[in-house]
Scaffold this active site. Structure first.
Site, mmCIF file in Angstrom:
data_model
loop_
_atom_site.group_PDB
_atom_site.id
_atom_site.type_symbol
_atom_site.label_atom_id
_atom_site.label_comp_id
_atom_site.label_asym_id
_atom_site.label_seq_id
_atom_site.Cartn_x
_atom_site.Cartn_y
_atom_site.Cartn_z
ATOM 1 C CG ASN A 176 2.320 -4.388 3.804
ATOM 2 O OD1 ASN A 176 2.811 -3.793 4.757
ATOM 3 N ND2 ASN A 176 2.511 -4.018 2.553
ATOM 4 C CB ILE A 193 8.837 -7.045 2.636
ATOM 5 C CG1 ILE A 193 10.258 -6.466 2.597
ATOM 6 C CG2 ILE A 193 7.988 -6.429 1.539
ATOM 7 C CD1 ILE A 193 11.010 -6.748 1.301
ATOM 8 C CG ASP A 230 6.446 4.074 4.349
ATOM 9 O OD1 ASP A 230 5.625 3.896 3.426
ATOM 10 O OD2 ASP A 230 6.449 3.410 5.402
ATOM 11 N N GLY A 288 7.214 -14.251 -6.236
ATOM 12 C CA GLY A 288 6.088 -13.327 -6.274
ATOM 13 C C GLY A 288 6.407 -12.004 -6.951
ATOM 14 N N GLY A 325 9.443 -16.043 -0.576
ATOM 15 C CA GLY A 325 8.435 -15.436 -1.437
ATOM 16 C C GLY A 325 9.073 -14.923 -2.713
ATOM 17 C CG HIS A 336 5.096 -0.062 5.922
ATOM 18 N ND1 HIS A 336 5.647 0.862 5.064
ATOM 19 C CD2 HIS A 336 4.873 -1.172 5.163
ATOM 20 C CE1 HIS A 336 5.760 0.349 3.858
ATOM 21 N NE2 HIS A 336 5.287 -0.890 3.887
#
Length: 347
Positions: free
Chosen positions: A151, A149, A182, A43, A40, A209
């Site tokens: 989501n 990573i 976070d 992106g 990715g 998360h």
């Protein structure tokens, strides 16, 4: 000027961990060869993450993959005069080449959040993407440390685990949900409110998360600020939980938390590389297979080493507010985990 800035960025990456390991640095001459693959890479998170990993002297080979746009990103990043060699791969037919020999695979692939979207809204699209990528990881680099990573992490990590189990390659020590953002937010917000230098702040963040599953343990923050009221701690907790929404709304429909997420992803990947290289006492929070609660996955402090997870650390002492937060998050986190497992096993 530019040399000084580059040194400053490298130093920041190497010192961001709160542990002694975070202050340890390797020269490129003494570090072993390590290949990092970013899936990715073209992106919104992938591009700045590619830049930051190019600056990391622990990386000798940087493999950038996406379904489109990767050659340009790779060409751009490859001109930076740091240790790693960069190769870009585009399209499904080149995914295997991108992954072969990888020590660490970072997955920011998928669609970003938009105003009004929850992480759960992302599920149907990103779950399928993650399932496909993890199938390839199981085939081409089954022993790599996988940094998730994409989501919703509370579901995509369980999806990955099920894919690896089906392939016979699952090792719970090598699969991580990246919750570092976070922690980064909790440190920043706490330092601002407590009026202490952020560089010396550490705040463990546990749970998951997304939303209320994110539980910052400000009672364990260092340095401890006794000047914060209960109301301020509640507000800090909510801001940490809603940090992603804050950015989505501020960008007014034109993006999500890409830059800060790339930074956090680079910090966690750096910690994984240090662990692989034998640096002692590397501790970061991460969403991993866990016995800390009754749930099969949970984010807490994790000691990293040559095999990935060396030890999942406990929660420590919680105050009453944090105990309430823990009880409140468990049902939602349980549902997200089960949703991921069900998706992975439905076909």
């Amino acid at each position: 000027m530019r040399t000084a800035m580059l040194k400053s960025i490298r130093s920041s990456l190497q010192k961001s961990s709160s542990t002694a390991a975070g202050r340890w640095s390797y020269s490129s001459e003494s570090a072993p060869d390590r290949k990092v693959a970013i899936l990715g890479a073209a992106g919104g998170i992938g591009q700045p993450l590619s830049l930051l990993m190019k600056l990391n002297p622990l990386v000798s080979s940087l493999s950038l993959y996406d379904i489109a746009g990767t050659p340009g990103v790779a060409a751009d990043v490859s001109h930076i005069n740091t240790r790693s060699e960069v190769v870009g791969y585009m399209g499904d037919e080149n995914l295997g080449k991108a992954l072969e020999g990888a020590d660490v695979v970072i997955i920011p692939a998928g669609v970003p959040r938009k105003p009004g979207m929850t992480r759960d809204d992302l599920f149907n699209i990103n779950a399928g993407i993650v399932k496909g990528l993890c199938t390839a990881i199981a085939k081409y680099c089954p022993h790599a440390l996988v940094n998730m990573i994409s989501n919703p992490v509370n579901s995509t990590v369980p999806i990955a685990s099920e894919v690896f189990k089906k392939a016979g390659t699952y090792d719970e020590k090598r699969l991580f949900g990246v919750t570092t953002l976070d922690v980064v937010r909790a440190k920043t917000f706490y330092a601002g409110k407590a009026k202490v230098p952020v560089a010396g702040v550490n705040v463990p963040v546990v749970g998951g998360h997304a939303g209320i599953t994110i539980l910052p343990l400000f009672s364990q923050a260092t340095p401890q600020a006794n000047n914060l009221s209960d109301e301020e701690i509640v507000a800090l907790t909510k801001r940490t939980q809603d940090g992603g929404t804050e950015v989505v709304e501020a960008k007014a429909g034109k993006g999500s938390a890409t830059l800060s997420m790339a930074y956090a992803g680079a910090i966690f990947a750096d910690a994984c590389l240090k662990g692989l290289n034998g640096v002692p006492d590397v501790v970061e929070c991460s969403f991993v297979q866990s016995n800390v609660t009754e749930l099969p996955f949970f984010a807490s402090k994790v000691r990293l080493g040559k095999n990935g997870v060396e030890e999942v650390l406990g929660l420590g002492s919680l105050n009453d507010y944090e105990k309430q937060g823990l009880e409140a998050l468990l049902p939602e986190l349980k549902s997200s985990i089960e949703k991921g497992i069900a998706f992975a096993n439905k076909s």
